[in-house]
Each structure stands twice: as C-alpha cells, then as structure tokens.
Enzyme design. Structure first.
Site, PDB file in Angstrom:
ATOM      1  N   ASP A 140       0.785  -0.802  -0.483  1.00 51.64           N
ATOM      2  CA  ASP A 140       0.270   0.339  -0.204  1.00 51.64           C
ATOM      3  C   ASP A 140       0.385   1.333  -0.135  1.00 51.64           C
ATOM      4  O   ASP A 140       2.061   1.187   0.965  1.00 51.64           O
ATOM      5  CB  ASP A 140      -0.996  -0.524   1.859  1.00 51.64           C
ATOM      6  CG  ASP A 140      -2.198  -1.120   0.844  1.00 51.64           C
ATOM      7  OD1 ASP A 140      -2.091  -1.243   0.062  1.00 51.64           O
ATOM      8  OD2 ASP A 140      -2.704  -0.880   1.920  1.00 51.64           O
TER       9      ASP A 140
ATOM     10  N   ASP B   3     -14.857  -4.100  -1.702  1.00 54.24           N
ATOM     11  CA  ASP B   3     -14.721  -3.832  -0.582  1.00 54.24           C
ATOM     12  C   ASP B   3     -16.219  -4.038   0.293  1.00 54.24           C
ATOM     13  O   ASP B   3     -17.083  -2.987  -0.425  1.00 54.24           O
ATOM     14  CB  ASP B   3     -13.981  -2.573  -0.554  1.00 54.24           C
ATOM     15  CG  ASP B   3     -12.797  -2.717  -1.407  1.00 54.24           C
ATOM     16  OD1 ASP B   3     -11.999  -3.711  -1.458  1.00 54.24           O
ATOM     17  OD2 ASP B   3     -11.889  -1.092  -1.757  1.00 54.24           O
TER      18      ASP B   3
END
Length: 244
Positions: free
Chosen positions: A18, A139
């Site tokens: 990330d 998500d």
C-alpha cells in the site's frame, strides 16, 4: 508475464504494498489517518517480497483512492525494476486512468468504486484489453459494498453486482471485508462462504488473513487466494507459507 494459477489445495498468497505519500504503509480498517509505515520505499517493500518468491504483487495507490494525490511515478518504477508482475488498484475511476497504469507496466488493473458507479467501464476494459488484464475489487461491510476508499456505503450488495460482472467477462474478483482489513482479527468463515457462493470465477480475499488457520480456511472453502499485508509484515503469517 502471467501470474501463476494457484491450486485449490494451496491458495495463492499475494503480498500487498500500500502506497501513501510515497511510502509503503498499512492502514487499520482502511483509515488513511491510522497508518503504520513498514518501508520508506515501496520499491524496497516490493523487492523484499519478490525475493521471497512472490509471483505477483498487489499495489494500492491510497492517495489516488482517497483523492489526496497519486503515486504513479513510484508504481511505474516498481513495474519497470521488479521483474515480477504487479496488479494495481486505487482511484481507477475511468478508462484513461486504467490504461495509464497498464501503459506504466501493470500486468492488470483493479477496479473498485468504478465497478459500482460505472459498470460499463469493466466491460469496456475487458473488451479492449482482455479478461486477464482486469480485476474487480468489491470492498464491503458484510455484503454491502463500500466505495470511495471505503468511506461511503453504496446501498448495493455483492450479490447485486456479480451477475453483471460475470456477463461482462470478468474472471477474477477480489473481496475485502473492510471491518477486518489490517486488523489481524482473522477471516469471517460464514461471510467467506457466502461470497464464494455468489462468485463462480476466481475469488481472492483482499484482506483479513492473519495466520495459517486463515489460509487453511480459504482452502477448505474453495477460495483461490488472498492478498496479504499486515500479517506477513508483522510475522503472524510466515511468508512463503509452508504447504498445508
């Protein structure tokens, strides 16, 4: 380069890098203000996992996902220097953004919010680049899909979206339980089972894996793989994972 196909018995584990403000971080429950920095250099993080045998890396541009900027130059350098294919997500909301990342060297792009807000984009990208270059990431809190860097509920469920995604030719779906991502709380077996029942293609769990028991759960539920982050950075899950 094409990512290797995992077997049913041993799920494929895909290390995640990330990227926020040019650094490799992990977030707690997706909150950009609750970060842990593991490597100052995302390239160093990617090289670390590649050196341990990763066959595919999952890169997320957190700044692009939250509208705070972008890290495309960093991603381009990783794709050019790593020698291992990468998939890239975060803030890809139109065809131009997706194609810029493919041109920058991404093996495939990961479409999140846009798959909910602009479903035609998935079909267009698959038609233009082939199903192997496009992944959709849903998500969710429970089965309700969250959008815009997980900040908003959509009122749409995973089951509302999967038929159209399959019809568009999508092969690989990433599902993330955002209430567990980055928390090391482990997977919710019942939720994993429900999502598996909603998607017959390749299913990758995008977070929540904490240890070898979670990897075993994936195998038992017939889930092909998982994106792993905090667990391998902090050592609660060895990487590479020994055969089950």
């Amino acid at each position: 380069m094409t990512p290797a196909s995992p077997s049913r018995s041993q799920p494929q584990l895909i290390p995640c890098v990330d990227i926020q403000s040019g650094r490799a971080v992990r977030l707690y429950e997706g909150d950009p203000d609750r970060e842990t920095v593991y490597f100052d250099s995302p390239l160093e993080a990617a090289q670390h996992w590649a050196s341990l045998g990763a066959g595919l890396l999952h890169l997320v541009d957190l700044d692009a996902a939250t509208g705070r900027g972008e890290n495309r130059a960093v991603i381009r350098r990783i794709a050019a220097e790593l020698g291992v294919p990468v998939e890239v997500g975060g803030g890809i909301r139109d065809r131009a953004a997706a194609e810029a990342l493919l041109e920058a060297g991404a093996e495939r792009v990961v479409i999140g919010t846009a798959a909910v807000k602009n479903p035609a984009l998935v079909r267009e990208l698959i038609a233009a680049h082939g199903p192997g270059r496009v992944v959709v990431s849903l998500d969710a809190r429970g089965l309700e899909v969250a959008t815009h860097g997980w900040a908003e509920g959509s009122g749409v469920t995973v089951g509302d979206l999967t038929p159209a995604l399959a019809d568009a030719g999508l092969q690989t779906l990433i599902f993330t339980d955002v209430t567990r991502d980055g928390t090391l709380r482990g997977l919710d077996r019942e939720l994993m089972r429900r999502v598996r029942g909603l998607w017959s293609g390749t299913l990758i769990v995008g977070g929540g894996v904490a240890d070898r028991e979670d990897v075993r759960l994936l195998a038992e539920e017939g889930i092909e793989g998982a994106i792993v982050g905090r667990a391998i950075y902090e050592g609660t899950l060895p990487y590479p994972v020994p055969e089950l």
